[in-house]
Write a protein that holds these residues in place. Structure first.
Motif, short mmCIF file in Angstrom:
data_model
loop_
_atom_site.label_atom_id
_atom_site.label_comp_id
_atom_site.label_asym_id
_atom_site.label_seq_id
_atom_site.Cartn_x
_atom_site.Cartn_y
_atom_site.Cartn_z
N SER A 1 0.86 -1.18 0.00
CA SER A 1 0.00 0.00 0.00
C SER A 1 0.90 1.23 0.00
O SER A 1 2.04 1.17 0.43
CB SER A 1 -0.87 -0.02 1.25
OG SER A 1 -1.72 1.10 1.28
N THR A 2 0.34 2.33 -0.45
CA THR A 2 1.11 3.56 -0.38
C THR A 2 1.00 4.13 1.03
O THR A 2 0.04 3.83 1.76
CB THR A 2 0.58 4.61 -1.38
OG1 THR A 2 -0.74 4.97 -1.02
CG2 THR A 2 0.63 4.07 -2.81
N ARG B 1 0.32 7.16 1.62
CA ARG B 1 -0.86 8.02 1.59
C ARG B 1 -2.12 7.23 1.94
O ARG B 1 -2.94 7.66 2.74
CB ARG B 1 -1.02 8.65 0.21
CG ARG B 1 -2.18 9.64 0.14
CD ARG B 1 -2.50 10.08 -1.28
NE ARG B 1 -3.23 9.11 -2.06
CZ ARG B 1 -4.53 8.83 -1.89
NH1 ARG B 1 -5.22 9.40 -0.97
NH2 ARG B 1 -5.11 7.95 -2.66
N THR B 2 -2.26 6.04 1.38
CA THR B 2 -3.43 5.20 1.67
C THR B 2 -3.46 4.80 3.13
O THR B 2 -4.48 4.92 3.80
CB THR B 2 -3.43 3.94 0.77
OG1 THR B 2 -3.57 4.36 -0.59
CG2 THR B 2 -4.55 2.99 1.14
N ASP C 1 0.49 2.95 -10.46
CA ASP C 1 0.28 3.12 -9.03
C ASP C 1 -1.17 2.76 -8.68
O ASP C 1 -1.95 2.36 -9.54
CB ASP C 1 0.61 4.55 -8.61
CG ASP C 1 -0.21 5.60 -9.34
OD1 ASP C 1 -1.10 5.24 -10.15
OD2 ASP C 1 0.03 6.79 -9.10
N GLU C 2 -1.53 2.87 -7.41
CA GLU C 2 -2.89 2.52 -6.99
C GLU C 2 -3.94 3.36 -7.71
O GLU C 2 -5.00 2.86 -8.06
CB GLU C 2 -3.04 2.68 -5.48
CG GLU C 2 -2.39 1.57 -4.71
CD GLU C 2 -2.62 1.69 -3.20
OE1 GLU C 2 -3.65 2.21 -2.78
OE2 GLU C 2 -1.74 1.24 -2.46
#
Length: 186
Positions: free
Chosen positions: A44-45, A47-48, A156-157
């Motif tokens: 996961s990033t 940010r997430t 990316d996501e």
């Protein structure tokens, strides 16, 4: 604490607040896919993770980590393209690569088909976040081929999320689709 443990903790917190993944994604301003990946320890990033923790009102504790200077050359692995671990993500990316190739050859035709599809896509999305992704596709389609290609090929996501509401249905022939799917399996 590794990614799996963080994911388990996020899941426990979500369930203790009687939220489903869609509720948490909406509250955090991220996709359901991002929440699923975070909870599954699939990467996961930051940010997430921070958005989800903030939505859960969970404190973020960073342990004291001794600092040290590390001098090392970046390996080729750090500069390689992102690896999409899930099969459906790889397939979606390959399909969009095929769309991108077609768009480079005939941008007007691909753009026209995608703009024609947008109202149908908009009808079928649920939630403000997915509607925002459709809006993002529309803005790109009305600006430049480059903007469309950047969205279609992002690894990316956010790129994964955007491809879930892709307006490119019908752009590829059946043979082009099958070729792209076979490429994703390699």
């Amino acid at each position: 604490m590794d990614e799996r443990e963080i994911g388990e903790r996020v899941r426990e917190l979500r369930l203790s607040r009687d939220l489903d993944q869609r509720d948490l994604a909406e509250a955090a301003g991220v996709s359901v896919t991002a929440v699923r990946r975070l909870e599954g320890g699939q990467g996961s990033t930051l940010r997430t993770a921070l958005a989800v923790l903030a939505a859960l009102e969970a404190p973020l504790r960073v342990p004291d980590v001794p600092t040290r200077t590390v001098r090392r050359r970046a390996s080729s692995a750090t500069t390689a393209a992102a690896v999409l671990p899930r099969r459906e993500e790889r397939v979606s990316l390959e399909l969009h690569r095929a769309v991108a190739r077609k768009m480079r050859r005939d941008p007007a035709e691909v753009r026209a088909k995608a703009l024609e599809n947008l109202p149908k896509v908009r009808e079928n999305v649920r939630g403000t976040q997915a509607a925002g992704w459709v809006d993002e596709w529309e803005r790109a389609l009305r600006t430049s081929t480059r903007a469309v290609l950047e969205l279609a090929l992002a690894q990316d996501e956010h790129g994964i999320d955007l491809r879930q509401v892709s307006p490119f249905a019908g752009v590829l022939t059946q043979d082009e689709r099958m070729t792209a799917i076979a490429r994703a399996r390699r």
